[in-house]
Write a protein that holds these residues in place. Structure first.
Motif, PDB file in Angstrom:
ATOM      1  N   VAL A  98     -26.675  28.512  43.081  1.00 32.05           N
ATOM      2  CA  VAL A  98     -26.242  27.194  42.628  1.00 32.05           C
ATOM      3  C   VAL A  98     -27.347  26.643  41.749  1.00 32.05           C
ATOM      4  CG1 VAL A  98     -25.381  24.928  43.280  1.00 32.05           C
ATOM      5  CG2 VAL A  98     -24.949  26.894  44.764  1.00 32.05           C
ATOM      6  N   CYS A  99     -27.017  26.363  40.500  1.00 29.38           N
ATOM      7  CA  CYS A  99     -28.031  26.057  39.482  1.00 29.38           C
ATOM      8  C   CYS A  99     -27.785  24.691  38.850  1.00 29.38           C
ATOM      9  CB  CYS A  99     -27.996  27.143  38.399  1.00 29.38           C
ATOM     10  SG  CYS A  99     -29.210  26.930  37.072  1.00 29.38           S
ATOM     11  N   ASN A 100     -28.852  23.895  38.784  1.00 36.98           N
ATOM     12  CA  ASN A 100     -28.803  22.628  38.052  1.00 36.98           C
ATOM     13  C   ASN A 100     -28.849  22.876  36.549  1.00 36.98           C
ATOM     14  OD1 ASN A 100     -28.919  21.217  40.438  1.00 36.98           O
ATOM     15  ND2 ASN A 100     -30.993  20.445  40.141  1.00 36.98           N
ATOM     16  N   GLN A 160     -18.633  33.167  37.941  1.00 33.83           N
ATOM     17  CA  GLN A 160     -19.445  31.993  37.656  1.00 33.83           C
ATOM     18  C   GLN A 160     -18.527  30.839  37.280  1.00 33.83           C
ATOM     19  OE1 GLN A 160     -22.409  32.643  34.613  1.00 33.83           O
ATOM     20  NE2 GLN A 160     -23.697  30.948  35.283  1.00 33.83           N
ATOM     21  N   HIS A 161     -18.831  29.638  37.802  1.00 39.68           N
ATOM     22  CA  HIS A 161     -17.977  28.496  37.500  1.00 39.68           C
ATOM     23  C   HIS A 161     -18.785  27.203  37.584  1.00 39.68           C
ATOM     24  CE1 HIS A 161     -17.816  28.689  41.953  1.00 39.68           C
ATOM     25  NE2 HIS A 161     -17.719  27.372  41.885  1.00 39.68           N
ATOM     26  N   LEU A 162     -18.252  26.158  36.971  1.00 45.13           N
ATOM     27  CA  LEU A 162     -18.835  24.830  37.090  1.00 45.13           C
ATOM     28  C   LEU A 162     -18.518  24.291  38.483  1.00 45.13           C
ATOM     29  CD1 LEU A 162     -20.331  22.799  35.170  1.00 45.13           C
ATOM     30  CD2 LEU A 162     -18.115  21.668  34.893  1.00 45.13           C
ATOM     31  N   SER A 163     -19.539  23.779  39.183  1.00 45.32           N
ATOM     32  CA  SER A 163     -19.319  23.304  40.548  1.00 45.32           C
ATOM     33  C   SER A 163     -19.557  21.810  40.731  1.00 45.32           C
ATOM     34  CB  SER A 163     -20.174  24.108  41.534  1.00 45.32           C
ATOM     35  OG  SER A 163     -21.514  24.213  41.115  1.00 45.32           O
ATOM     36  N   LEU A 164     -20.235  21.154  39.810  1.00 47.61           N
ATOM     37  CA  LEU A 164     -20.394  19.697  39.822  1.00 47.61           C
ATOM     38  C   LEU A 164     -20.413  19.231  38.386  1.00 47.61           C
ATOM     39  CD1 LEU A 164     -21.028  17.052  41.501  1.00 47.61           C
ATOM     40  CD2 LEU A 164     -23.432  17.489  40.927  1.00 47.61           C
ATOM     41  N   GLY A 212     -14.740  25.878  43.311  1.00 42.69           N
ATOM     42  CA  GLY A 212     -14.394  25.081  42.136  1.00 42.69           C
ATOM     43  C   GLY A 212     -15.245  23.830  42.112  1.00 42.69           C
ATOM     44  N   LEU A 213     -14.804  22.834  41.357  1.00 38.77           N
ATOM     45  CA  LEU A 213     -15.553  21.589  41.283  1.00 38.77           C
ATOM     46  C   LEU A 213     -15.492  20.847  42.609  1.00 38.77           C
ATOM     47  CD1 LEU A 213     -14.489  20.310  37.752  1.00 38.77           C
ATOM     48  CD2 LEU A 213     -16.814  20.835  38.480  1.00 38.77           C
ATOM     49  N   VAL A 214     -16.644  20.359  43.069  1.00 38.86           N
ATOM     50  CA  VAL A 214     -16.703  19.579  44.300  1.00 38.86           C
ATOM     51  C   VAL A 214     -16.525  18.109  43.976  1.00 38.86           C
ATOM     52  CG1 VAL A 214     -18.250  21.287  45.313  1.00 38.86           C
ATOM     53  CG2 VAL A 214     -19.211  19.237  44.250  1.00 38.86           C
ATOM     54  N   ASP A 215     -16.164  17.327  44.981  1.00 35.05           N
ATOM     55  CA  ASP A 215     -16.067  15.883  44.796  1.00 35.05           C
ATOM     56  C   ASP A 215     -17.469  15.327  44.545  1.00 35.05           C
ATOM     57  OD1 ASP A 215     -13.329  15.859  45.208  1.00 35.05           O
ATOM     58  OD2 ASP A 215     -13.518  15.520  47.372  1.00 35.05           O
ATOM     59  N   PRO A 216     -17.657  14.585  43.462  1.00 30.03           N
ATOM     60  CA  PRO A 216     -18.991  14.099  43.105  1.00 30.03           C
ATOM     61  C   PRO A 216     -19.314  12.793  43.824  1.00 30.03           C
ATOM     62  CG  PRO A 216     -17.432  13.536  41.382  1.00 30.03           C
ATOM     63  CD  PRO A 216     -16.645  14.275  42.429  1.00 30.03           C
TER      64      PRO A 216
END
Length: 470
Positions: A98-100, A160-164, A212-216
């Protein structure tokens, strides 16, 4: 750190420059001259990389596992400016990285033709409700995290996917014992002074297993300031937080329910027991010497969402100690280490070591203070030059990512022994001399993953780690 210091390599040339790089490159020739000094042997001298990316000691290799501008499985491009990163075991031989991505909310970035700009062109197509914030014209902010699934056995990226999405300037963060990544915004923009619709400066939680995208959800009780990194004491669930400001503080968050940060808690700032408002920076006078210890107490903070961005000022006024750009932090063996990137007389960095009291975070703990040590301090730019992200290696040494943009001294990965002796592990020899970031080991201790911020690559380094000599 600040994006305006990092405009060193942009444009689609980044992808072109790396298109022909070989994987599993082995260093073959010695460099002329040295940009580092080893206090101990470590792994020996660095050997020149014929592809002019990463110099490593004899017997070590690297491979590129991710590159800004590549297309991910969700159709988005890999964002630019990879920074802090966590590695989490999944099933079998797979891990999640998990990468910023330290992309700052700015309309100008949409015109950037580099990998970060391409990402922003596509992220603008996302449903705005999937991200934390947007520009005032409705486009999603570019910061956030990606999650990369990597198979250690096959040495291949699985997905690989966008997570936030929709956050800003996600600098570092830290992993939790319960399998999530805490990503930190190093940015305190508000709708009153920037082209955003919500305040920034918060921590967000990203489960490593999310597909997938998490709730921010901003963890507001953990404070609003220019966050850099965090680490969690696995015994208590207390979260320690650094602040990337020259007059910053060192914080801890005591959750109401360990492991459930969303339920709130108490934020405090560190102070020296016998000297309120101490200055740990050693800039103008020597507050303490290398290997010195100080007893520590913690001061309760109020109004932690800090709409005026004055939390550190109010904390210092009530007794908290100043820290020179607190950045990387990592939990070790019942203790933690943190970097103060511009600390010391040279303003080239300190590393501190904190040992909590046995009853840390419990009522009455003021009678049993924790202890803070000035573990090491740069006295030579070639030994340590602005250490930033930090991790603890499986063999107990520290691994430090240098973050300087000098035209003379290259950025290195440095090892630090338990006695504070420093040795070089890697050197960035790519044009632009960008910083290292996000150093983290695989669960089996065989692979060191690390980012080079520009042009935006994630590397896997392998070698005879157990052969280190001190």
């Amino acid at each position: 750190m600040r994006p305006d210091r990092r405009q060193l390599f942009t444009g689609s040339a980044a992808a072109v420059a790396f298109a022909g790089l070989a994987r599993n490159v082995r260093a073959q020739a010695a460099p002329v001259g040295e940009t580092y000094v080893n206090d101990v042997h470590g792994y020996g001298p660095l050997i020149a990389d014929p592809d002019k990316l990463l110099d490593l000691p004899e017997g070590f290799t690297y491979e590129i596992v991710s590159q800004s501008g590549d297309t991910m499985d969700d159709g988005l491009f890999v964002p630019g400016q990879p920074d802090g990163m966590g590695c989490f075991p999944l099933d079998g031989t797979r891990v999640a990285l998990v990468c910023n991505h330290e992309l700052k909310g700015s309309s100008a970035l949409h015109r950037n033709l580099g990998p970060g700009g391409f990402h922003q062109q596509r992220i603008g197509l996302l449903d705005p409700t999937k991200g934390y914030d947007t520009y005032k014209d409705g486009r999603a902010l570019p910061g956030g995290t990606t999650t990369l699934i990597y198979d250690l056995a096959t040495r291949r990226k699985v997905s690989q996917h966008l997570s936030l999405a929709g956050t800003s300037t996600n600098c570092c963060g830290g992993h939790t014992p319960w399998g999530s990544w805490l990503t930190c915004e190093e940015n305190v923009d508000t709708p009153a002074n920037k082209d955003v619709t919500k305040p920034h400066g918060f921590i967000f939680e990203v489960p490593a297993a999310a597909t997938g995208l998490v709730d921010p959800v901003p963890l507001k009780a953990m404070g609003r300031f220019e966050h850099e990194a965090v680490c969690v004491d696995p015994r208590t669930g207390i979260v320690y937080e650094t602040e990337d400001k020259g007059d910053g503080l060192f914080y801890r968050f005591i959750p109401k329910v360990p492991g459930k940060l969303i339920e709130g808690g108490r934020l405090q700032a560190m102070a020296f027991k016998d000297k309120p408002r101490a200055d740990t920076r050693n800039w103008d006078s020597a507050e303490w010497a290398v290997r010195d210890w100080r007893e520590v107490v913690w001061i309760d903070l109020d109004d932690v969402e800090s709409p005026n961005d004055d939390l550190r000022l109010r904390g210092h006024a009530t007794g908290a100690a100043l820290v020179a750009r607190g950045e990387g932090i990592h939990w070790g063996d019942n203790e933690l280490y943190l970097t103060a990137t511009s600390g010391g007389p040279l303003k080239r960095g300190q590393i501190m070591r904190y040992v909590p009291s046995p009853d840390e975070g419990q009522p009455g703990e003021i009678d049993r203070p924790g202890r803070l040590q000035l573990f090491t301090e740069s006295a030579d730019l070639r030994t340590m030059n602005m250490g930033d992200n930090i991790t603890v290696a499986p063999w107990g040494h520290l691994i430090v990512c240098e973050d300087n943009y000098s035209s003379d001294i290259r950025n290195h990965l440095k090892g630090v022994t338990p006695d504070g002796q420093v040795y070089a592990i890697a050197r960035n020899v790519f044009a632009g001399n960008s910083e290292f970031a996000g150093a983290v080991f695989s669960p089996d201790g065989e692979v060191l993953f690390v980012n080079i911020m520009y042009p935006g690559i994630t590397l896997a380094i392998r070698g005879p780690w157990s052969s280190v000599r001190t």
